[in-house]
Design a protein around this motif. Sequence first.
Motif, PDB file in Angstrom:
ATOM      1  N   PHE A  63       0.818  -1.217   0.000  1.00 57.45           N
ATOM      2  CA  PHE A  63       0.000   0.000   0.000  1.00 57.45           C
ATOM      3  C   PHE A  63       0.854   1.270   0.000  1.00 57.45           C
ATOM      4  CE2 PHE A  63      -3.689  -2.560   0.332  1.00 57.45           C
ATOM      5  CZ  PHE A  63      -4.764  -1.743   0.011  1.00 57.45           C
ATOM      6  N   LYS A  64       2.045   1.184   0.547  1.00 59.53           N
ATOM      7  CA  LYS A  64       2.970   2.318   0.472  1.00 59.53           C
ATOM      8  C   LYS A  64       3.305   2.603  -0.991  1.00 59.53           C
ATOM      9  CE  LYS A  64       7.322   3.984   2.460  1.00 59.53           C
ATOM     10  NZ  LYS A  64       8.530   3.616   3.228  1.00 59.53           N
ATOM     11  N   LEU A  65       3.522   1.529  -1.755  1.00 52.86           N
ATOM     12  CA  LEU A  65       3.776   1.676  -3.191  1.00 52.86           C
ATOM     13  C   LEU A  65       2.542   2.226  -3.905  1.00 52.86           C
ATOM     14  CD1 LEU A  65       5.637   1.123  -5.684  1.00 52.86           C
ATOM     15  CD2 LEU A  65       4.520  -1.116  -5.826  1.00 52.86           C
ATOM     16  N   PHE A  66       1.364   1.703  -3.566  1.00 54.41           N
ATOM     17  CA  PHE A  66       0.130   2.195  -4.178  1.00 54.41           C
ATOM     18  C   PHE A  66      -0.025   3.706  -3.952  1.00 54.41           C
ATOM     19  CE2 PHE A  66      -2.178  -2.178  -3.650  1.00 54.41           C
ATOM     20  CZ  PHE A  66      -1.437  -2.694  -4.703  1.00 54.41           C
ATOM     21  N   LEU A  67       0.262   4.146  -2.741  1.00 56.03           N
ATOM     22  CA  LEU A  67       0.147   5.579  -2.433  1.00 56.03           C
ATOM     23  C   LEU A  67       1.155   6.403  -3.229  1.00 56.03           C
ATOM     24  CD1 LEU A  67      -0.503   5.545   1.417  1.00 56.03           C
ATOM     25  CD2 LEU A  67      -2.041   6.443  -0.342  1.00 56.03           C
ATOM     26  N   LYS A  68       2.335   5.858  -3.414  1.00 55.56           N
ATOM     27  CA  LYS A  68       3.366   6.552  -4.194  1.00 55.56           C
ATOM     28  C   LYS A  68       2.878   6.818  -5.617  1.00 55.56           C
ATOM     29  CE  LYS A  68       8.152   5.969  -5.815  1.00 55.56           C
ATOM     30  NZ  LYS A  68       9.315   5.034  -5.853  1.00 55.56           N
ATOM     31  N   HIS A  69       2.082   5.889  -6.148  1.00 59.59           N
ATOM     32  CA  HIS A  69       1.610   6.010  -7.536  1.00 59.59           C
ATOM     33  C   HIS A  69       0.085   6.171  -7.614  1.00 59.59           C
ATOM     34  CE1 HIS A  69       5.577   5.249  -9.127  1.00 59.59           C
ATOM     35  NE2 HIS A  69       5.690   4.185  -8.350  1.00 59.59           N
ATOM     36  N   LYS A  70      -0.480   6.827  -6.624  1.00 59.19           N
ATOM     37  CA  LYS A  70      -1.942   6.954  -6.569  1.00 59.19           C
ATOM     38  C   LYS A  70      -2.517   7.705  -7.768  1.00 59.19           C
ATOM     39  CE  LYS A  70      -1.779  11.002  -3.499  1.00 59.19           C
ATOM     40  NZ  LYS A  70      -2.132  11.495  -2.157  1.00 59.19           N
ATOM     41  N   ASP A  71      -1.708   8.525  -8.410  1.00 63.42           N
ATOM     42  CA  ASP A  71      -2.173   9.258  -9.588  1.00 63.42           C
ATOM     43  C   ASP A  71      -2.398   8.342 -10.787  1.00 63.42           C
ATOM     44  OD1 ASP A  71       0.676   8.928  -9.526  1.00 63.42           O
ATOM     45  OD2 ASP A  71       0.827  10.278 -11.242  1.00 63.42           O
ATOM     46  N   LYS A  72      -1.864   7.139 -10.727  1.00 64.66           N
ATOM     47  CA  LYS A  72      -1.981   6.196 -11.843  1.00 64.66           C
ATOM     48  C   LYS A  72      -2.973   5.072 -11.552  1.00 64.66           C
ATOM     49  CE  LYS A  72       2.962   6.965 -12.607  1.00 64.66           C
ATOM     50  NZ  LYS A  72       3.141   7.757 -11.379  1.00 64.66           N
ATOM     51  N   ILE A  73      -3.378   4.945 -10.276  1.00 65.01           N
ATOM     52  CA  ILE A  73      -4.194   3.801  -9.838  1.00 65.01           C
ATOM     53  C   ILE A  73      -5.647   4.212  -9.626  1.00 65.01           C
ATOM     54  CG2 ILE A  73      -4.519   2.121  -7.962  1.00 65.01           C
ATOM     55  CD1 ILE A  73      -1.444   2.181  -7.583  1.00 65.01           C
TER      56      ILE A  73
END
Length: 369
Positions: free
Chosen positions: A308-318
């Motif tokens: 989820f840390k990774l997901f947050l890093k790329h939240k603009d793409k997800i």
Amino acid sequence: MKFINPYLFIVTTFFLVSCTSQKEKLSLKDAYKNDFLIGTALNAGQIEAKNAKEDSLIKKEFNAITAENIMKSMYVHPQKDQYDFALSDKYVAYGEKNKMFIHGHTLIWHSQLAPWMEKIADSTEMKAFMKDHITTIVSKYKGRINSWDVVNEALNDDGTLRQSVFLKTLGEKYLIDAFKLAAKADPKVDLYYNDYNIEEPAKRAGAIALIKKIKAAGGKIDGVGIQGHWRLESPSIEEIEKSILEYSALGIKVAFTELDITVLPNPWDLKGADVNQKFEGNAKMNPYPEKLPDSIQTKLAERYASIFKLFLKHKDKISRITFWGVYDGQSWLNDWPIKGRTNYPLPFDKDLKHKPAYESILKLKKKEE
């Protein structure tokens, strides 16, 4: 007797009640409301709200839903001239009533086909089936279902096309046709290609090539669904990140559509989610029949936190993160690839209680505050 300041007592009481209230209100969907949708897969009983505790949890924690099984071909189109929309109607109504994002799963998939579909050997007949099947279902829910898995699991692990009944009768053009038919039936709905292991290099390359082909041929494809049936140690965060970046570079949305993390031994190092593979088990393959040890709970929590840390890093793409099931007791991983095991892959346990994994996902948002 010690004097208690009544004003201080009232303020302290209010503060404690307020904190308790805030804690009770905290949920995954609220914590991540500015980042991406948080979804879950619903079984038939949950769609019909048969269990009040489960229903309450679903409404509190999630703002997106996927039907676990009931929209698959064998259920929704059991006979050539017969559709059964009884449960899918209830599913869509459930999402609308609770103001949730509604995802359709799935239109074209080689597995869980009705028996009559598997017997289609003629290209003309297959073309007619695909047109009727996709057009009928997508048109029926036009403007009500927000996104669709148009094609599910069309690739082998090496990135080549799976030898499905669709490929054998129509060739690879069936993939382009499926997306064109869905877009024609509902031009505004988001259309996804969905698959497992497409964060692995070879299969990812195959998926990227497939998406490019669909786009080049004029097919509408809005996103890719990476299923996320993962393990405690793999795939690496680096490979997941590469996948987010490479799919996003195609100009499409990235969703993680069936997220769960197995904590059990993997027979013969099996990866992925091919539902046709089954294995005989033994006690070594079911090491935690009663309870998950604290050490493994901690590993699971750490794994979810890193993801989820990774997901947050790329939240603009997800666009969306969907867990494959509401709680551990419901998970398909209790019966796949070995029947009768006890797995613990989700943030909620068999009693619907928060696990350390749940807290680790929430904690990431608390750190942002």
